[in-house]
Design an enzyme around this catalytic site. Structure first.
Site, PDB file in Angstrom:
ATOM      1  N   VAL A   7       0.831  -1.201   0.000  1.00  0.00           N
ATOM      2  CA  VAL A   7       0.000   0.000   0.000  1.00  0.00           C
ATOM      3  C   VAL A   7       0.869   1.256   0.000  1.00  0.00           C
ATOM      4  CG1 VAL A   7      -1.695   1.306   1.356  1.00  0.00           C
ATOM      5  CG2 VAL A   7      -1.969  -1.156   1.062  1.00  0.00           C
ATOM      6  N   ASP A  54     -29.606 -16.254  17.237  1.00  0.00           N
ATOM      7  CA  ASP A  54     -30.461 -17.031  18.114  1.00  0.00           C
ATOM      8  C   ASP A  54     -31.206 -18.090  17.321  1.00  0.00           C
ATOM      9  OD1 ASP A  54     -32.346 -15.655  16.713  1.00  0.00           O
ATOM     10  OD2 ASP A  54     -33.366 -14.860  18.451  1.00  0.00           O
TER      11      ASP A  54
END
Length: 126
Positions: A7, A54
């Site tokens: 980068v 859940d």
């Protein structure tokens, strides 16, 4: 360190490095039998600090119902059937006494109602 050097050398390479990193993460997830349909969903996981899941239907059906509550130092059980307001009630956990008229319970429920923008409407099946 290699990603940092890549980068730093070529700033235009940031999107490429991010895409490669996400692709590697996706392949690792596939090895653990996680189903990934879109790369954008994996990008979102990078900014998540808490993931809730859940087995009660909250995520799959978009429904959430309360079964217990704690108010005024007392635990209570919330009974009912789905969203039908005519069925159910609130009873103290110990003793089973009706807690619907308890000031702490009513105050907690009022606070919940005032903090919520949900609407419930009764619709008859055709």
């Amino acid at each position: 360190i290699a990603v940092t050097l890549a980068v730093a050398a070529i700033p235009e390479g940031i999107p490429l490095c991010v895409t490669i990193s996400l692709s590697i993460g996706c392949s690792d997830m596939v090895k653990k039998h996680v189903l990934v349909r879109k790369l954008a969903a994996v990008e979102t996981l990078g900014s998540a600090s808490v993931i809730c899941s859940d087995k009660t239907g909250t995520l799959t059906e978009g429904k959430m119902t309360m079964v217990n509550m704690y108010a005024g130092g007392v635990c209570s059980d919330v009974e009912g059937k789905g969203f039908d307001p005519t069925v159910g009630g609130i009873k103290r956990e110990k003793g089973g006494a009706n807690a619907a008229s308890d000031v702490a319970v009513r105050s907690s429920l009022l606070a919940a109602v005032l903090c919520c923008n949900t609407t419930i409407s009764k619709v008859k099946d055709p």
